[in-house]
Scaffold this motif. Structure first.
Motif, PDB file in Angstrom:
ATOM      1  N   ASP A  56      59.526  19.378   1.065  1.00  0.00           N
ATOM      2  CA  ASP A  56      58.867  19.939   2.240  1.00  0.00           C
ATOM      3  C   ASP A  56      60.000  20.374   3.183  1.00  0.00           C
ATOM      4  OD1 ASP A  56      57.836  20.300   4.769  1.00  0.00           O
ATOM      5  OD2 ASP A  56      56.466  18.600   4.675  1.00  0.00           O
ATOM      6  N   HIS A  94      55.907  14.001   6.381  1.00  0.00           N
ATOM      7  CA  HIS A  94      54.873  14.521   7.285  1.00  0.00           C
ATOM      8  C   HIS A  94      53.494  14.120   6.718  1.00  0.00           C
ATOM      9  CE1 HIS A  94      52.290  17.605   9.153  1.00  0.00           C
ATOM     10  NE2 HIS A  94      53.184  17.583  10.132  1.00  0.00           N
ATOM     11  N   ASN A 118      60.898  15.742  10.625  1.00  0.00           N
ATOM     12  CA  ASN A 118      60.434  16.427  11.838  1.00  0.00           C
ATOM     13  C   ASN A 118      60.618  15.606  13.113  1.00  0.00           C
ATOM     14  OD1 ASN A 118      58.409  15.220  10.013  1.00  0.00           O
ATOM     15  ND2 ASN A 118      57.059  15.377  11.772  1.00  0.00           N
ATOM     16  N   SER A 159      56.867  27.113   6.506  1.00  0.00           N
ATOM     17  CA  SER A 159      55.800  27.527   7.414  1.00  0.00           C
ATOM     18  C   SER A 159      56.328  28.544   8.420  1.00  0.00           C
ATOM     19  CB  SER A 159      55.255  26.294   8.135  1.00  0.00           C
ATOM     20  OG  SER A 159      54.227  26.670   9.004  1.00  0.00           O
ATOM     21  N   ALA A 206      51.097  15.859   6.022  1.00  0.00           N
ATOM     22  CA  ALA A 206      50.664  16.823   4.994  1.00  0.00           C
ATOM     23  C   ALA A 206      50.993  16.291   3.591  1.00  0.00           C
ATOM     24  CB  ALA A 206      51.322  18.179   5.218  1.00  0.00           C
ATOM     25  N   VAL A 257      59.645  22.525   5.733  1.00  0.00           N
ATOM     26  CA  VAL A 257      59.030  23.192   6.889  1.00  0.00           C
ATOM     27  C   VAL A 257      59.958  23.142   8.113  1.00  0.00           C
ATOM     28  CG1 VAL A 257      57.124  22.987   8.545  1.00  0.00           C
ATOM     29  CG2 VAL A 257      56.643  22.965   6.104  1.00  0.00           C
ATOM     30  N   GLN A 258      60.648  22.027   8.301  1.00  0.00           N
ATOM     31  CA  GLN A 258      61.546  21.926   9.459  1.00  0.00           C
ATOM     32  C   GLN A 258      62.931  22.508   9.155  1.00  0.00           C
ATOM     33  OE1 GLN A 258      61.040  20.744  12.633  1.00  0.00           O
ATOM     34  NE2 GLN A 258      58.884  20.306  12.257  1.00  0.00           N
ATOM     35  N   MET A 287      61.183  15.189   1.627  1.00  0.00           N
ATOM     36  CA  MET A 287      61.317  16.241   2.644  1.00  0.00           C
ATOM     37  C   MET A 287      62.780  16.647   2.823  1.00  0.00           C
ATOM     38  SD  MET A 287      60.446  13.919   6.021  1.00  0.00           S
ATOM     39  CE  MET A 287      59.489  15.215   6.756  1.00  0.00           C
ATOM     40  N   HIS A 339      55.280  29.469  11.460  1.00  0.00           N
ATOM     41  CA  HIS A 339      55.312  29.245  12.914  1.00  0.00           C
ATOM     42  C   HIS A 339      56.476  28.373  13.381  1.00  0.00           C
ATOM     43  CE1 HIS A 339      53.430  25.116  13.401  1.00  0.00           C
ATOM     44  NE2 HIS A 339      53.100  25.372  12.150  1.00  0.00           N
ATOM     45  N   LYS A 340      57.276  27.874  12.423  1.00  0.00           N
ATOM     46  CA  LYS A 340      58.462  27.099  12.813  1.00  0.00           C
ATOM     47  C   LYS A 340      59.685  28.012  12.899  1.00  0.00           C
ATOM     48  CE  LYS A 340      56.145  23.190  12.067  1.00  0.00           C
ATOM     49  NZ  LYS A 340      55.707  22.245  13.066  1.00  0.00           N
ATOM     50  N   CYS A 345      49.417  27.784   5.476  1.00  0.00           N
ATOM     51  CA  CYS A 345      50.248  26.999   6.397  1.00  0.00           C
ATOM     52  C   CYS A 345      51.177  26.086   5.588  1.00  0.00           C
ATOM     53  CB  CYS A 345      49.384  26.149   7.330  1.00  0.00           C
ATOM     54  SG  CYS A 345      48.214  25.090   6.464  1.00  0.00           S
ATOM     55  N   GLY A 346      52.040  25.387   6.273  1.00  0.00           N
ATOM     56  CA  GLY A 346      52.928  24.441   5.601  1.00  0.00           C
ATOM     57  C   GLY A 346      52.136  23.333   4.924  1.00  0.00           C
ATOM     58  N   SER A 347      51.079  22.883   5.584  1.00  0.00           N
ATOM     59  CA  SER A 347      50.256  21.811   5.011  1.00  0.00           C
ATOM     60  C   SER A 347      49.629  22.261   3.692  1.00  0.00           C
ATOM     61  CB  SER A 347      49.139  21.417   5.985  1.00  0.00           C
ATOM     62  OG  SER A 347      49.686  20.972   7.196  1.00  0.00           O
ATOM     63  N   ASP A 393      52.207  22.152   0.966  1.00  0.00           N
ATOM     64  CA  ASP A 393      52.413  20.762   0.514  1.00  0.00           C
ATOM     65  C   ASP A 393      51.258  20.305  -0.379  1.00  0.00           C
ATOM     66  OD1 ASP A 393      54.830  20.472   1.799  1.00  0.00           O
ATOM     67  OD2 ASP A 393      54.002  19.482   3.575  1.00  0.00           O
ATOM     68  N   GLY A 425      60.165  22.016  17.487  1.00  0.00           N
ATOM     69  CA  GLY A 425      59.836  21.359  16.217  1.00  0.00           C
ATOM     70  C   GLY A 425      58.334  21.396  15.973  1.00  0.00           C
TER      71      GLY A 425
END
Ligand code: PLP
Length: 379
Positions: free
Chosen positions: A176, A100, A151, A199, A102, A178-179, A147, A201-202, A70-72, A75, A9
């Motif tokens: 969001d 999150h 997360n 994002s 973000a 991202v997860q 979201m 990298h997830k 990035c995800g942030s 957002d 995560g």
């Protein structure tokens, strides 16, 4: 020492296929995508192919995808972009208490700029109340941001219902995700989502690249000023290799989605059953259903999760505390607080998040060490 990685995560390992696809863009296809010669065209093609793959993963159109850092950033762009674009229409934004940072920190920033934010409550499993959402809407409301999946505790919010409420009132709906992306089947068209953050990298892609989906026709103020990249919405020479990596990761995520969800569910359920069999005085946090398949969050009562993490680290296990307690930030997790946990339950919360590279044997190793260390810490 072998590595036992149970913090998917937080981030995921880059897949070999992803890395292989990225490599030529560092020192072969290195042209600036905005230039006119063949080397630049090749780089540009890499980016556009990636855009198609990301769009495919979430059921969007290619031109609705904007690559960001990035995800942030996705957002930030969504919230500030809609807020600044619509400030003469209204200044009210609705979000939740369990977003999150973000989102939450961006909301705090917008409050200072004169925007009013409503933070919706969640129940003991992390779900928002749709009636509370309906009642929070005012004529000044310009954005709802909830979201897709949390997360810390994995709760999957009722996204389609939220989208419907937003649509009825003609309010932009951002999520969001991202997860959720790569872990839940998502189709932005069918689900009625107007904006979505993701994002790389997830989902087994590289760090430092993300994407924002914006439904065609929705206007938003750009977040980074400068050149004309990303159709004049996000300036800066593109992270070509990163974007290509995100594209490949998205392609693989779509291809493997069903099996991935089943495998993660199997490992997560096996882990929870084994914890229940082997360790007493626990509390499982978050819902049983409508939950990310690879997410678990369990409070081990009478244990400080940060001490437990250090012990696990000594035997090669990477995990995460459910609370945001770090040596510099003693604030307890806002998510676990919002679902009504007491301080002891928050202090003992351990988040284990499974990923594609985990095996059942690794879970056995984790259980064996958890049992031992918890016994020791409980004295
Ligand atoms: N939103 C959620 C729900 C997340 O879990 C994260 C990262 O953990 C982010 C946003 C931020 O993503 P990034 O690390 O790409 O900025």
């Amino acid at each position: 020492m072998d590595t036992y990685y149970f913090d998917n995560g937080a981030t995921t390992k880059v897949k070999k296929e992803v890395l292989d696809e990225m490599m030529p863009y560092f020192n072969e296809e290195y042209g600036n995508p905005s230039s006119v010669y063949f080397l630049a065209r090749d780089a540009k093609k890499g980016i556009e192919d990636a855009r198609e793959k990301v769009a495919n993963l979430i059921g969007a159109k290619k031109q609705e995808i904007y690559f960001v850092g990035c995800g942030s950033e996705a957002d930030n762009t969504a919230l500030k972009g809609i807020a600044y674009q619509n400030r003469n229409k209204g200044n009210h934004i609705i979000t939740t208490k369990i977003e999150h940072p973000a989102i939450l920190d961006t909301c705090k920033f917008l409050e200072k700029q004169g925007f009013e934010i409503t933070y919706l409550n969640v129940d003991e499993q992390g779900f928002i109340n749709l009636n509370e959402l309906r009642n929070s809407i005012k004529k000044e409301t310009i954005l709802i941001s909830v979201m897709f999946a949390n997360n810390e505790i994995g709760t999957i919010e009722p996204i389609e219902e939220i989208a419907l409420i937003a649509k009825e009132k003609n309010i932009v709906f951002h999520t969001d995700a991202v997860q959720a992306v790569g872990n839940v089947k998502i189709n932005v068209q069918e689900m009625g989502i107007d904006m979505l953050s993701l994002s790389s990298h997830k989902i087994y892609g590289p760090k430092g690249v993300g994407a924002l989906y914006v439904r065609e026709g929705i206007e938003f103020e750009k977040f980074i000023n400068g050149g004309h990249q990303e159709r004049n919405k996000r300036a800066g020479t593109e992270n070509t290799a990163g974007i290509v990596g995100l594209g490949k990761a998205a392609e693989l995520a779509k291809l493997n989605l069903e099996t991935h969800i089943q495998n993660m569910k199997y490992l997560r359920n096996y882990y929870i059953e084994e914890v229940q069999k082997n360790i007493s005085n626990i509390k499982i946090n978050g819902p049983l259903n409508a939950r990310l398949s690879g997410n678990s969050n369990i409070s081990f009562i009478g244990v400080n999760a940060n001490d437990l993490l250090l012990e696990l680290d000594n035997v090669g296990i990477c995990a995460s505390s459910g609370s945001a307690c770090t040596s510099n930030d003693p604030t307890p997790s806002h998510v676990l607080t919002a679902i009504g946990l007491n301080s002891e339950q928050i202090k003992g919360a351990l988040r284990i998040t499974f990923g594609e590279f985990n095996t059942k044997e690794e879970v056995d190793y984790l259980i064996q060490n958890l049992k031992k260390e918890i016994q020791k810490l409980r004295g």
